[in-house]
Design a protein around this motif. Structure first.
Motif, PDB file in Angstrom:
ATOM      1  N   SER A  50       9.913   9.555   2.578  1.00  0.00           N
ATOM      2  CA  SER A  50       8.888   8.800   3.081  1.00  0.00           C
ATOM      3  C   SER A  50       9.758   8.177   4.694  1.00  0.00           C
ATOM      4  CB  SER A  50       7.887   7.973   2.359  1.00  0.00           C
ATOM      5  OG  SER A  50       8.907   6.389   2.215  1.00  0.00           O
ATOM      6  N   PRO A  73       0.975  -1.111  -0.016  1.00  0.00           N
ATOM      7  CA  PRO A  73       0.008   0.219   0.220  1.00  0.00           C
ATOM      8  C   PRO A  73       1.061   1.429  -0.120  1.00  0.00           C
ATOM      9  CG  PRO A  73      -0.450  -1.645   1.549  1.00  0.00           C
ATOM     10  CD  PRO A  73       0.305  -1.896   1.322  1.00  0.00           C
ATOM     11  N   GLN A  74       0.765   2.480  -0.623  1.00  0.00           N
ATOM     12  CA  GLN A  74       1.817   3.371  -1.162  1.00  0.00           C
ATOM     13  C   GLN A  74       2.680   3.555  -2.210  1.00  0.00           C
ATOM     14  OE1 GLN A  74       1.336   5.461   2.957  1.00  0.00           O
ATOM     15  NE2 GLN A  74      -0.866   5.961   3.183  1.00  0.00           N
ATOM     16  N   GLY A  75       2.481   1.998  -2.166  1.00  0.00           N
ATOM     17  CA  GLY A  75       4.138   1.393  -3.170  1.00  0.00           C
ATOM     18  C   GLY A  75       5.255   1.593  -1.823  1.00  0.00           C
ATOM     19  N   THR A  76       6.668   1.575  -2.046  1.00  0.00           N
ATOM     20  CA  THR A  76       7.657   0.866  -1.379  1.00  0.00           C
ATOM     21  C   THR A  76       8.660   2.453  -1.246  1.00  0.00           C
ATOM     22  OG1 THR A  76       8.377  -0.667  -3.431  1.00  0.00           O
ATOM     23  CG2 THR A  76      10.274  -0.253  -2.076  1.00  0.00           C
ATOM     24  N   PRO A  77       8.326   1.505   0.048  1.00  0.00           N
ATOM     25  CA  PRO A  77       9.261   2.303   1.484  1.00  0.00           C
ATOM     26  C   PRO A  77      10.188   3.325   0.362  1.00  0.00           C
ATOM     27  CG  PRO A  77       8.582   1.059   2.360  1.00  0.00           C
ATOM     28  CD  PRO A  77       8.031   0.817   1.010  1.00  0.00           C
ATOM     29  N   THR A  78      10.739   5.276   0.369  1.00  0.00           N
ATOM     30  CA  THR A  78      11.590   5.835   0.433  1.00  0.00           C
ATOM     31  C   THR A  78      12.104   6.224   0.657  1.00  0.00           C
ATOM     32  OG1 THR A  78      10.033   7.660  -0.575  1.00  0.00           O
ATOM     33  CG2 THR A  78      10.253   5.678  -2.539  1.00  0.00           C
TER      34      THR A  78
END
Length: 149
Positions: free
Chosen positions: A132, A124-129
């Motif tokens: 973020s 959810p909300q893509g891969t953490p960067t």
């Protein structure tokens, strides 16, 4: 003179870049190996847990099956055999998990999912960067500093 110094600095800079690249690669290889060893240890613990649970459940299943069989024969009530069926399924699953090929079938299924159903694996909300994570860290640290006042 400045040209020779500049040339020497460039050579040193390139050596330093190569050294940093080499160190980065070594660090990543070590991290991958460490994570794989941790995964292997966790899987070994899960298999060991399944085998230990099987010992206890197997004992329970045997006692229950014998007791239900004796009760069904003595009382002439075949309905007492009914609990043996679901207990048998649980016993078969545990045996497959502890000593059978369940882990290989699960791995094959997982590989199939990774190959053909990649969209199901998205977070959810893509891969953490980095951004973020840093934003969350800053929000938490500012909250902590407010609470300390």
């Amino acid at each position: 003179m400045g040209f020779l110094m500049s040339k020497s600095m460039d050579a040193n800079f390139k050596k330093q870049q190569e050294f940093m690249l080499h160190n980065g690669r070594l660090q990543m290889e070590r991290q991958i190996l460490m994570q794989n060893q941790m995964r292997e240890r966790q899987m070994a613990m899960q298999i060991a847990w399944s085998r230990e649970f099987l010992k206890y459940f197997g004992t329970f299943f045997t006692v229950a099956a014998v007791g239900l069989t004796v009760g069904a024969v003595r009382r002439r009530r075949p309905a007492l055999f009914a609990p043996i069926v679901p207990l048998g399924f649980i016993m078969a699953y545990q045996m497959d998990s502890a000593y059978g090929t369940l882990i290989y079938r699960m791995r094959g299924e997982a590989e199939g999912i990774m190959a053909s159903e990649r969209d199901r694996l998205a977070l959810p909300q893509g891969t953490p960067t980095f951004d973020s994570i840093e934003k969350a860290r800053r929000a938490q640290s500012s909250l902590t500093s407010l609470l300390e006042r």
